[in-house]
Structures are given as structure tokens and as C-alpha cells.
Design a protein around this motif. Sequence first.
Motif, mmCIF file in Angstrom:
data_model
loop_
_atom_site.group_PDB
_atom_site.id
_atom_site.type_symbol
_atom_site.label_atom_id
_atom_site.label_comp_id
_atom_site.label_asym_id
_atom_site.label_seq_id
_atom_site.Cartn_x
_atom_site.Cartn_y
_atom_site.Cartn_z
ATOM 1 N N ALA A 71 -13.692 -49.924 49.753
ATOM 2 C CA ALA A 71 -14.939 -49.437 50.341
ATOM 3 C C ALA A 71 -14.767 -48.045 50.937
ATOM 4 O O ALA A 71 -15.726 -47.269 50.999
ATOM 5 C CB ALA A 71 -15.426 -50.403 51.413
ATOM 6 N N ALA A 72 -13.563 -47.712 51.379
ATOM 7 C CA ALA A 72 -13.322 -46.413 52.004
ATOM 8 C C ALA A 72 -13.094 -45.308 50.988
ATOM 9 O O ALA A 72 -13.133 -44.127 51.343
ATOM 10 C CB ALA A 72 -12.109 -46.499 52.939
ATOM 11 N N ARG A 73 -12.867 -45.673 49.728
ATOM 12 C CA ARG A 73 -12.612 -44.657 48.704
ATOM 13 C C ARG A 73 -13.852 -43.826 48.463
ATOM 14 O O ARG A 73 -14.966 -44.320 48.453
ATOM 15 C CB ARG A 73 -12.190 -45.303 47.391
ATOM 16 C CG ARG A 73 -10.780 -45.830 47.429
ATOM 17 C CD ARG A 73 -10.392 -46.476 46.153
ATOM 18 N NE ARG A 73 -10.531 -45.561 45.030
ATOM 19 C CZ ARG A 73 -10.428 -45.925 43.762
ATOM 20 N NH1 ARG A 73 -10.214 -47.166 43.456
ATOM 21 N NH2 ARG A 73 -10.559 -45.051 42.802
ATOM 22 N N ARG A 74 -13.630 -42.557 48.230
ATOM 23 C CA ARG A 74 -14.731 -41.665 47.885
ATOM 24 C C ARG A 74 -14.957 -41.745 46.386
ATOM 25 O O ARG A 74 -14.016 -41.921 45.614
ATOM 26 C CB ARG A 74 -14.404 -40.229 48.252
ATOM 27 C CG ARG A 74 -14.401 -39.998 49.724
ATOM 28 C CD ARG A 74 -14.256 -38.539 50.003
ATOM 29 N NE ARG A 74 -14.338 -38.310 51.439
ATOM 30 C CZ ARG A 74 -14.393 -37.125 51.973
ATOM 31 N NH1 ARG A 74 -14.371 -36.072 51.214
ATOM 32 N NH2 ARG A 74 -14.477 -36.981 53.275
ATOM 33 N N PRO A 75 -16.186 -41.556 45.949
ATOM 34 C CA PRO A 75 -16.419 -41.545 44.509
ATOM 35 C C PRO A 75 -15.753 -40.324 43.887
ATOM 36 O O PRO A 75 -15.586 -39.296 44.548
ATOM 37 C CB PRO A 75 -17.941 -41.470 44.377
ATOM 38 C CG PRO A 75 -18.424 -40.987 45.685
ATOM 39 C CD PRO A 75 -17.403 -41.399 46.705
ATOM 40 N N PRO A 76 -15.348 -40.421 42.638
ATOM 41 C CA PRO A 76 -14.670 -39.276 42.019
ATOM 42 C C PRO A 76 -15.621 -38.095 41.895
ATOM 43 O O PRO A 76 -16.829 -38.252 41.735
ATOM 44 C CB PRO A 76 -14.255 -39.804 40.639
ATOM 45 C CG PRO A 76 -15.139 -40.964 40.385
ATOM 46 C CD PRO A 76 -15.483 -41.542 41.716
ATOM 47 N N ARG A 77 -15.050 -36.915 41.977
ATOM 48 C CA ARG A 77 -15.847 -35.707 41.843
ATOM 49 C C ARG A 77 -16.235 -35.507 40.388
ATOM 50 O O ARG A 77 -15.465 -35.827 39.485
ATOM 51 C CB ARG A 77 -15.043 -34.486 42.290
ATOM 52 C CG ARG A 77 -14.827 -34.412 43.752
ATOM 53 C CD ARG A 77 -14.139 -33.107 44.073
ATOM 54 N NE ARG A 77 -13.861 -33.012 45.495
ATOM 55 C CZ ARG A 77 -13.189 -32.024 46.031
ATOM 56 N NH1 ARG A 77 -12.731 -31.060 45.270
ATOM 57 N NH2 ARG A 77 -12.980 -31.996 47.315
ATOM 58 N N PRO A 78 -17.397 -34.927 40.151
ATOM 59 C CA PRO A 78 -17.744 -34.615 38.768
ATOM 60 C C PRO A 78 -16.842 -33.501 38.261
ATOM 61 O O PRO A 78 -16.389 -32.651 39.032
ATOM 62 C CB PRO A 78 -19.205 -34.163 38.849
ATOM 63 C CG PRO A 78 -19.418 -33.782 40.260
ATOM 64 C CD PRO A 78 -18.457 -34.593 41.080
ATOM 65 N N PRO A 79 -16.568 -33.483 36.955
ATOM 66 C CA PRO A 79 -15.680 -32.434 36.444
ATOM 67 C C PRO A 79 -16.318 -31.062 36.561
ATOM 68 O O PRO A 79 -17.541 -30.919 36.540
ATOM 69 C CB PRO A 79 -15.481 -32.832 34.974
ATOM 70 C CG PRO A 79 -16.642 -33.686 34.646
ATOM 71 C CD PRO A 79 -17.034 -34.374 35.923
ATOM 72 N N LEU A 80 -15.471 -30.075 36.719
ATOM 73 C CA LEU A 80 -15.951 -28.704 36.814
ATOM 74 C C LEU A 80 -16.463 -28.257 35.451
ATOM 75 O O LEU A 80 -15.914 -28.654 34.413
ATOM 76 C CB LEU A 80 -14.834 -27.775 37.276
ATOM 77 C CG LEU A 80 -14.340 -27.991 38.690
ATOM 78 C CD1 LEU A 80 -13.134 -27.095 38.962
ATOM 79 C CD2 LEU A 80 -15.436 -27.695 39.685
ATOM 80 N N PRO A 81 -17.494 -27.436 35.414
ATOM 81 C CA PRO A 81 -17.991 -26.971 34.122
ATOM 82 C C PRO A 81 -16.968 -26.064 33.460
ATOM 83 O O PRO A 81 -16.263 -25.305 34.118
ATOM 84 C CB PRO A 81 -19.270 -26.211 34.476
ATOM 85 C CG PRO A 81 -19.123 -25.859 35.905
ATOM 86 C CD PRO A 81 -18.261 -26.920 36.525
#
Length: 103
Positions: A71-81
Amino acid sequence: MPSRIDTSALFSAYREQQGTRATRRKVELAEAAAKRRAAIEQVKRIGRTKRAAIKLLGGGPVVKRLNYALAARRPPRPPLPRLSPPTGGNGAHCVAQFPARVE
């Protein structure tokens, strides 16, 4: 030496502007404080929801620890363009093109 120009109208306009500026600032600060309180309350509500969900899942201490970690994990970041090379020209973007030597 007193001035020949009557500055009382100018001074009253200045005082009026200062008063409206002060009231506008109070309103803006109150709005910012309300927005901050709402954001804090939203974070608290999300935390309560997560804790309630973990409590409903039940399980032993190890399972609870894993659930809290998930629950404490952050969602993964979207890839950079990806950067594309500039368009136009003949494809040589970094190398200078010189005409062929004719002798």
C-alpha cells in the motif's frame, strides 16, 4: 512650501487601492488555506481507506506487513518521451555536409 496641487484626491485613491489590495489578499489567503485543509483531509481519508482495507483482508503479522508495504508503494512513473531527431535536411544532423571535390 505648500504645493499648489491638491493631492487629497490622489491620496484618497491610493488609500482605496491599498484597502482593496488588503481585502483581496485576505480572500486569497483564506482560499489557499481552505485548499490546503482539503488536500490534507483527502490524504487522511486515503490513509484511513488503506488501513481499513488491510484490516478487512486480515491475516497474520507477516501478511499485514506485506500489505502495508504494498500500500505504501508509489505507482511507477510513466516512461519519458523519446526524443526524435530534427526533421528536414538530408539526414546528417550533426555532421557538416560539403560538396564533393571535383578535380
